[in-house]
Design a protein around this motif. Structure first.
Motif, short mmCIF file in Angstrom:
data_model
loop_
_atom_site.label_atom_id
_atom_site.label_comp_id
_atom_site.label_asym_id
_atom_site.label_seq_id
_atom_site.Cartn_x
_atom_site.Cartn_y
_atom_site.Cartn_z
N VAL A 20 7.64 38.03 62.67
CA VAL A 20 7.21 38.89 61.67
C VAL A 20 5.87 38.01 61.06
O VAL A 20 4.52 38.53 60.78
CB VAL A 20 7.83 39.64 60.72
N LEU A 21 6.03 36.92 60.58
CA LEU A 21 5.41 35.90 59.91
C LEU A 21 4.16 35.68 60.73
O LEU A 21 3.16 35.04 60.42
CB LEU A 21 5.97 34.73 59.47
N SER A 22 4.26 35.76 61.99
CA SER A 22 3.05 35.28 63.06
C SER A 22 2.06 36.38 63.33
O SER A 22 1.21 36.33 63.74
CB SER A 22 3.92 35.17 64.51
N ILE A 23 2.25 37.60 62.46
CA ILE A 23 1.35 38.68 62.62
C ILE A 23 0.07 38.42 61.85
O ILE A 23 -0.06 38.04 60.74
CB ILE A 23 1.97 39.96 61.76
N LYS A 24 -0.77 38.55 62.54
CA LYS A 24 -2.23 38.12 62.01
C LYS A 24 -2.98 39.29 61.09
O LYS A 24 -2.69 40.58 61.23
CB LYS A 24 -3.37 38.23 63.20
N ILE A 25 -3.35 38.60 59.83
CA ILE A 25 -3.91 39.60 58.98
C ILE A 25 -5.29 39.07 58.64
O ILE A 25 -5.55 38.06 57.99
CB ILE A 25 -3.05 39.79 57.65
#
Length: 339
Positions: free
Chosen positions: A61-66
């Protein structure tokens, strides 16, 4: 919000301590349940088995790019890009840290199963500061300053006094586990987590999120191997008990809660290790003893801790211990912390 590096170090360490106090409270409740109370080996394996799953999910989840930047970099560690495989240069550090963390957790679970008061459990572990001062002077050839030695001794003795239980008990078995198992392994674990954090991976600072994920993974593997060997020699079934219990819906949710919360405590702790010495970090983490008091009272209300001592002498000694801990931490805070 931008925080100066010196103050960020203390924010990370103290926040990690608060979360660690909450985790110990949760662990105390889980460890008091029938299966784990009488089988700390199964408890340790269940923590890492479920921990590997939940840590992987959180890391993904923390690897999701924003907007071109990972969520983990925005909220936890700016060095984090995405989940990755272990590099050859860091493998030996991960293996050593995983092994000692597995041994440490078995000892921790044995204490949790014996003593349910979080403030006592956390107090026991603060003696590690003295171990770390000795190890750092050898491994990093960094002789501690007089202020560091004095502050560490103050915190250590304060932790001993604060270790008097709210139930009025003082047990020898947990103390032996702390001195012979928990403290030595935690000292080695902290040293090697620090080595990993200050490494460069692909010309970038190593990140605490990947370090935490792979530490849980290798710790799970080593715990399973240790339990397998132990079961073979004793004809036990600790490994099977740990696996079966961890997939029970009730236990599964509790283990997800404790290991999901633990993830954030360790990520902040590992990040702070990259900004200051392990001994200083652990001295600041001693503040978890103070944070643990409300959780001890909560467990008392839930019936996990069944008695409460109102002996004024005992309470005064415990308060003196906490005051010494605060004095030691303030003494560290007044010194210059080099990143």
């Amino acid at each position: 919000m931008i925080i100066r590096k010196k103050y960020l170090f203390y924010v990370l360490a103290i926040t990690s301590s608060f979360i660690a106090a909450a985790v110990t409270g949760i662990d105390s409740f889980v460890g008091s349940l029938p299966v784990f109370k009488y089988d700390p080996w199964a408890f340790a394996f269940s923590l890492f088995f479920i921990g590997t799953i939940i840590t992987l999910l959180i890391t993904l989840v923390l690897s999701i790019k924003i907007k071109g930047e990972s969520l983990g970099a925005r909220i936890l560690d700016p060095s984090f890009k995405h989940i990755r495989l272990v590099q050859k240069s860091e493998m030996k550090y991960h293996l050593i840290a995983g092994l000692v963390n597995a041994i440490n957790t078995v000892g921790y679970c044995a204490i949790i199963s014996t003593v349910q008061d979080p403030s006592v459990i956390l107090s026991f572990s603060q003696i590690v500061i003295l171990y770390l001062l000795l190890m750092e002077s050898i491994t990093e050839k960094d002789v501690p300053t007089l202020v560091e030695v004095q502050s560490s001794v103050i915190v250590a003795f304060g932790a001993i006094l604060a270790s008097i239980s709210l139930t009025g008990e003082f047990q020898l078995f947990p103390i032996l586990i702390v001195f012979l198992v928990v403290n030595p392994t935690w000292a080695i674990f902290s040293i090697y987590q620090r080595k990993l954090k200050i490494m460069k991976i692909h010309n970038r600072p190593n990140d605490s999120i990947n370090i935490r994920f792979w530490n849980v993974f290798f710790s799970c593997v080593f715990t399973a191997l240790l339990l397998l060997v132990y079961d073979l020699f004793t004809n036990g079934n600790h490994l099977i008990t740990g696996f079966v219990t961890s997939i029970d819906p009730y236990y599964f949710l509790l283990l997800v809660l404790t290991m999901g919360t633990t993830f954030f405590s360790y990520v902040l702790y590992i990040r702070s290790l990259g900004m200051g010495k392990a001994s200083v970090n652990n001295a600041i983490r001693a503040s978890a003893i103070i944070f643990a008091i409300p959780f001890s009272i909560l467990l008392l209300q839930l019936g996990v801790i069944t008695e409460f001592s109102t002996d004024p002498v005992m309470l005064i000694i415990k308060v003196i211990g906490m005051i010494l801990i605060v004095m030691g931490i303030i003494s560290f805070a007044l010194t210059v912390v080099k990143s």
